[in-house]
Design a protein around this motif. Structure first.
Motif, PDB file in Angstrom:
ATOM      1  N   LYS A  28       0.856  -1.201   0.000  1.00 14.95           N
ATOM      2  CA  LYS A  28       0.000   0.000   0.000  1.00 14.95           C
ATOM      3  C   LYS A  28       0.881   1.237   0.000  1.00 14.95           C
ATOM      4  O   LYS A  28       2.070   1.153   0.314  1.00 14.95           O
ATOM      5  CB  LYS A  28      -0.946  -0.006   1.202  1.00 14.95           C
ATOM      6  CG  LYS A  28      -0.256   0.118   2.545  1.00 14.95           C
ATOM      7  CD  LYS A  28      -1.213  -0.078   3.711  1.00 14.95           C
ATOM      8  CE  LYS A  28      -1.611  -1.523   3.875  1.00 14.95           C
ATOM      9  NZ  LYS A  28      -2.349  -1.769   5.135  1.00 14.95           N
ATOM     10  N   PRO A  29       0.335   2.402  -0.358  1.00 18.73           N
ATOM     11  CA  PRO A  29       1.149   3.633  -0.330  1.00 18.73           C
ATOM     12  C   PRO A  29       1.694   3.891   1.073  1.00 18.73           C
ATOM     13  O   PRO A  29       1.021   3.627   2.072  1.00 18.73           O
ATOM     14  CB  PRO A  29       0.146   4.718  -0.750  1.00 18.73           C
ATOM     15  CG  PRO A  29      -0.916   3.997  -1.495  1.00 18.73           C
ATOM     16  CD  PRO A  29      -1.030   2.651  -0.845  1.00 18.73           C
ATOM     17  N   LEU A  30       2.907   4.412   1.121  1.00 14.51           N
ATOM     18  CA  LEU A  30       3.567   4.639   2.405  1.00 14.51           C
ATOM     19  C   LEU A  30       2.686   5.416   3.374  1.00 14.51           C
ATOM     20  O   LEU A  30       2.550   5.055   4.549  1.00 14.51           O
ATOM     21  CB  LEU A  30       4.882   5.393   2.178  1.00 14.51           C
ATOM     22  CG  LEU A  30       5.725   5.682   3.416  1.00 14.51           C
ATOM     23  CD1 LEU A  30       6.210   4.389   4.059  1.00 14.51           C
ATOM     24  CD2 LEU A  30       6.914   6.577   3.056  1.00 14.51           C
ATOM     25  N   ILE A  31       2.062   6.483   2.906  1.00 14.70           N
ATOM     26  CA  ILE A  31       1.256   7.329   3.786  1.00 14.70           C
ATOM     27  C   ILE A  31       0.053   6.592   4.358  1.00 14.70           C
ATOM     28  O   ILE A  31      -0.452   6.929   5.436  1.00 14.70           O
ATOM     29  CB  ILE A  31       0.801   8.607   3.048  1.00 14.70           C
ATOM     30  CG1 ILE A  31       0.261   9.626   4.049  1.00 14.70           C
ATOM     31  CG2 ILE A  31      -0.213   8.290   1.960  1.00 14.70           C
ATOM     32  CD1 ILE A  31      -0.060  10.960   3.425  1.00 14.70           C
ATOM     33  N   ALA A  32      -0.404   5.555   3.665  1.00 16.61           N
ATOM     34  CA  ALA A  32      -1.586   4.820   4.115  1.00 16.61           C
ATOM     35  C   ALA A  32      -1.369   4.160   5.473  1.00 16.61           C
ATOM     36  O   ALA A  32      -2.316   4.000   6.255  1.00 16.61           O
ATOM     37  CB  ALA A  32      -1.976   3.764   3.082  1.00 16.61           C
ATOM     38  N   HIS A  33      -0.129   3.797   5.775  1.00 15.77           N
ATOM     39  CA  HIS A  33       0.151   3.136   7.054  1.00 15.77           C
ATOM     40  C   HIS A  33      -0.157   4.063   8.227  1.00 15.77           C
ATOM     41  O   HIS A  33      -0.731   3.633   9.241  1.00 15.77           O
ATOM     42  CB  HIS A  33       1.608   2.686   7.090  1.00 15.77           C
ATOM     43  CG  HIS A  33       1.916   1.571   6.149  1.00 15.77           C
ATOM     44  ND1 HIS A  33       1.874   0.242   6.518  1.00 15.77           N
ATOM     45  CD2 HIS A  33       2.241   1.595   4.828  1.00 15.77           C
ATOM     46  CE1 HIS A  33       2.180  -0.515   5.479  1.00 15.77           C
ATOM     47  NE2 HIS A  33       2.408   0.279   4.439  1.00 15.77           N
ATOM     48  N   SER A  34       0.210   5.328   8.110  1.00 13.98           N
ATOM     49  CA  SER A  34      -0.059   6.275   9.193  1.00 13.98           C
ATOM     50  C   SER A  34      -1.543   6.608   9.290  1.00 13.98           C
ATOM     51  O   SER A  34      -2.083   6.767  10.395  1.00 13.98           O
ATOM     52  CB  SER A  34       0.765   7.555   8.988  1.00 13.98           C
ATOM     53  OG  SER A  34       2.141   7.289   9.142  1.00 13.98           O
ATOM     54  N   ILE A  35      -2.208   6.719   8.147  1.00 12.46           N
ATOM     55  CA  ILE A  35      -3.654   6.981   8.158  1.00 12.46           C
ATOM     56  C   ILE A  35      -4.386   5.823   8.810  1.00 12.46           C
ATOM     57  O   ILE A  35      -5.257   6.020   9.682  1.00 12.46           O
ATOM     58  CB  ILE A  35      -4.177   7.222   6.733  1.00 12.46           C
ATOM     59  CG1 ILE A  35      -3.542   8.471   6.130  1.00 12.46           C
ATOM     60  CG2 ILE A  35      -5.701   7.360   6.742  1.00 12.46           C
ATOM     61  CD1 ILE A  35      -3.854   8.658   4.651  1.00 12.46           C
ATOM     62  N   GLU A  36      -4.052   4.606   8.414  1.00  9.46           N
ATOM     63  CA  GLU A  36      -4.728   3.436   8.982  1.00  9.46           C
ATOM     64  C   GLU A  36      -4.404   3.270  10.455  1.00  9.46           C
ATOM     65  O   GLU A  36      -5.262   2.827  11.237  1.00  9.46           O
ATOM     66  CB  GLU A  36      -4.332   2.186   8.196  1.00  9.46           C
ATOM     67  CG  GLU A  36      -4.913   2.157   6.793  1.00  9.46           C
ATOM     68  CD  GLU A  36      -4.633   0.867   6.062  1.00  9.46           C
ATOM     69  OE1 GLU A  36      -5.389   0.546   5.129  1.00  9.46           O
ATOM     70  OE2 GLU A  36      -3.654   0.166   6.413  1.00  9.46           O
ATOM     71  N   TYR A  37      -3.194   3.627  10.844  1.00 10.28           N
ATOM     72  CA  TYR A  37      -2.841   3.548  12.263  1.00 10.28           C
ATOM     73  C   TYR A  37      -3.721   4.490  13.079  1.00 10.28           C
ATOM     74  O   TYR A  37      -4.211   4.130  14.161  1.00 10.28           O
ATOM     75  CB  TYR A  37      -1.369   3.898  12.459  1.00 10.28           C
ATOM     76  CG  TYR A  37      -0.908   3.742  13.884  1.00 10.28           C
ATOM     77  CD1 TYR A  37      -0.591   2.488  14.394  1.00 10.28           C
ATOM     78  CD2 TYR A  37      -0.806   4.842  14.734  1.00 10.28           C
ATOM     79  CE1 TYR A  37      -0.184   2.333  15.713  1.00 10.28           C
ATOM     80  CE2 TYR A  37      -0.396   4.701  16.046  1.00 10.28           C
ATOM     81  CZ  TYR A  37      -0.084   3.446  16.533  1.00 10.28           C
ATOM     82  OH  TYR A  37       0.300   3.287  17.839  1.00 10.28           O
ATOM     83  N   ALA A  38      -3.930   5.687  12.569  1.00  8.65           N
ATOM     84  CA  ALA A  38      -4.795   6.647  13.266  1.00  8.65           C
ATOM     85  C   ALA A  38      -6.237   6.163  13.283  1.00  8.65           C
ATOM     86  O   ALA A  38      -6.943   6.296  14.285  1.00  8.65           O
ATOM     87  CB  ALA A  38      -4.702   8.012  12.592  1.00  8.65           C
TER      88      ALA A  38
END
Length: 222
Positions: A28-38
């Motif tokens: 998945k796109p790198l930024i998606a990891h932080s969004i999903e974590y939140a």
């Protein structure tokens, strides 16, 4: 009603890794990891991505975040993170009480780190918090071709060193009050120690990306 929000800064102009914030990482796109974590927590009233890129905006919305248009003046190599947070807050109303900074270049975080951090803040008098990790290396500086130990004496055993700590970038919990003063944390902020392999991941180069992939594949997220 006072709000707690997450802000994820993600500009388009990365140079060492072009399009770094949306590069594929773990499928998945790198930024998606932080969004999903939140999104996996119930802490946030809103999750925002501050960006100057339409492509990043589209990815952010796809994974469940709102977006804030970042001006070009805050999208170059010299723009500070706190200036980006300050701009983001200027786009929002004054009900924001707590801001959590999640950097997309730190995509791996222990699963319950966020909950642990807020639990600590609820029990203590601190209003802000940041994560640190222990550094057990023998550090020094070189001056006039001589090595000058900083945190030890020559001959001292590593296990006898007084521990030092570094900002690992996993998580920052701050307030509009601090951001308006152009800082994210200060001496009164709580340093939450996180000694986990995830804390060693900070993606800036392709070597960092390879290391992050290794950690993702081989270490538990708990």
């Amino acid at each position: 009603m006072k709000q707690t929000i997450a802000i994820i800064p993600a500009r388009a102009g990365s140079k060492r890794i072009p399009n770094k914030n949306i590069i594929n990482f773990g499928g998945k796109p790198l930024i998606a990891h932080s969004i999903e974590y939140a999104n996996q927590s119930t802490i946030f009233d809103d999750i925002y991505v501050s960006t100057d890129s339409k492509v990043i905006k589209d990815v952010a919305v796809k994974f469940g975040a709102k977006t804030i248009d970042r001006p070009k003046a805050l999208s170059d190599d010299f723009a500070s993170t706190v200036s980006v947070l300050k701009h983001a807050l200027s786009d929002l109303d004054d009900t924001v009480e707590t801001v959590v900074l999640l950097q997309p270049t730190n995509p791996l975080r222990p699963k319950f780190l966020l909950q642990e951090a807020f639990k600590i803040l609820s029990k203590k008098s601190h209003k802000s918090l940041f994560t640190v990790s222990e550094n057990c290396r023998k550090l020094g500086k070189i001056s006039n071709d001589k090595f000058m130990p900083f945190n030890y004496e020559i001959g001292q055993r590593s296990q006898d060193l007084e521990p030092l700590y570094y900002e690992n970038g996993l998580l920052y919990i701050t307030t509009p009050h601090l951001i308006k003063k152009n800082i994210i944390f200060n001496e009164a902020s709580y340093p939450l120690i996180v000694n986990h392999k995830f804390a060693e991941v900070d993606i800036d180069t392709y070597d960092d990306l390879k290391f992050a992939q290794f950690v993702l594949n081989n270490y538990n997220e708990e």
